[in-house]
Write an enzyme that holds these catalytic residues in place. Sequence first.
Site, PDB file in Angstrom:
ATOM      1  N   SER A 132      22.652  31.511  26.098  1.00  0.00           N
ATOM      2  CA  SER A 132      21.824  30.674  25.230  1.00  0.00           C
ATOM      3  C   SER A 132      20.517  30.320  25.908  1.00  0.00           C
ATOM      4  O   SER A 132      20.447  30.276  27.150  1.00  0.00           O
ATOM      5  CB  SER A 132      22.598  29.388  24.911  1.00  0.00           C
ATOM      6  OG  SER A 132      21.746  28.389  24.398  1.00  0.00           O
ATOM      7  N   TYR A 145      27.388  21.512  26.969  1.00  0.00           N
ATOM      8  CA  TYR A 145      26.987  22.840  26.491  1.00  0.00           C
ATOM      9  C   TYR A 145      25.982  23.471  27.444  1.00  0.00           C
ATOM     10  O   TYR A 145      26.118  24.629  27.857  1.00  0.00           O
ATOM     11  CB  TYR A 145      26.402  22.718  25.085  1.00  0.00           C
ATOM     12  CG  TYR A 145      25.885  24.019  24.516  1.00  0.00           C
ATOM     13  CD1 TYR A 145      26.728  24.837  23.776  1.00  0.00           C
ATOM     14  CD2 TYR A 145      24.569  24.432  24.710  1.00  0.00           C
ATOM     15  CE1 TYR A 145      26.267  26.044  23.244  1.00  0.00           C
ATOM     16  CE2 TYR A 145      24.100  25.627  24.197  1.00  0.00           C
ATOM     17  CZ  TYR A 145      24.952  26.429  23.459  1.00  0.00           C
ATOM     18  OH  TYR A 145      24.502  27.619  22.950  1.00  0.00           O
TER      19      TYR A 145
END
Length: 255
Positions: A132, A145
């Site tokens: 990501s 995250y």
Amino acid sequence: MRVLVTGASQGIGAAVAERFAAQGAEVHLVARGAVALAAVVERITARGGRAVAHVADLADERRVLALAEEVGPVDVLVNNAGVGRWLFLDDTAPDELRGMTALPYASYALLTSLLLPAMRERGSGRLVFLNSPASRIAIPGATGYTAARWAVRGLVAALRQDLRGTGVGVTEVVPGAVRSNYFDNNPGSAERIPWVVSRLVPTMTPERVAAEVVKAVARGRSEVVFPWQIKLFDLVGRVIPGAVAYLAWRTGVHR
């Protein structure tokens, strides 16, 4: 060519599996949802491709061990599965925090460790890690995250060092925002994207990402960061990391 794709029941994983199958690969698809996984396999086989479904929760270590035995040696491993809401650390329940660690980082590391020996023995293969932009830009209010994604980045860097000269390649693919069910499945997360990212970076289709993954494998590329706006953030962040960190904080969520 035999390819294993995790998180393959929808989104990027499904598109990657379909793209490899269209090029003649035998694809093994892994996900938790049996029904959605079967639908992807059906699409592939209906077009004349070869696909096998493996229903597995990659957060379950015993199931990952069994999965590696089921699938056997592969030429390409695409680590794509991931979960996690965007939350401040002290707002994240312990179980959810463990889940963010298990997927992606722990599952990527374990499955890779199980399939890597066969690649090393024959002196060929490629390990692909979907990551990501949060591995390049620390997102405020997405602590667990972001940390898990930085851990994946560290795993990739360590593997590149370990595998130099072995014939086994390592590829990290970092796309920008992608149209998928991720934000639907993780309510409240989309609102935490810093507006400097959400306003400047276009949203891509899973098929666009799949095309980049397959091309990167074919060309033996070690890193693909796209679109250019995310690449720019990455490059600037390596030169003046404080500026990018401040910009993400300034345009992100605050308490």
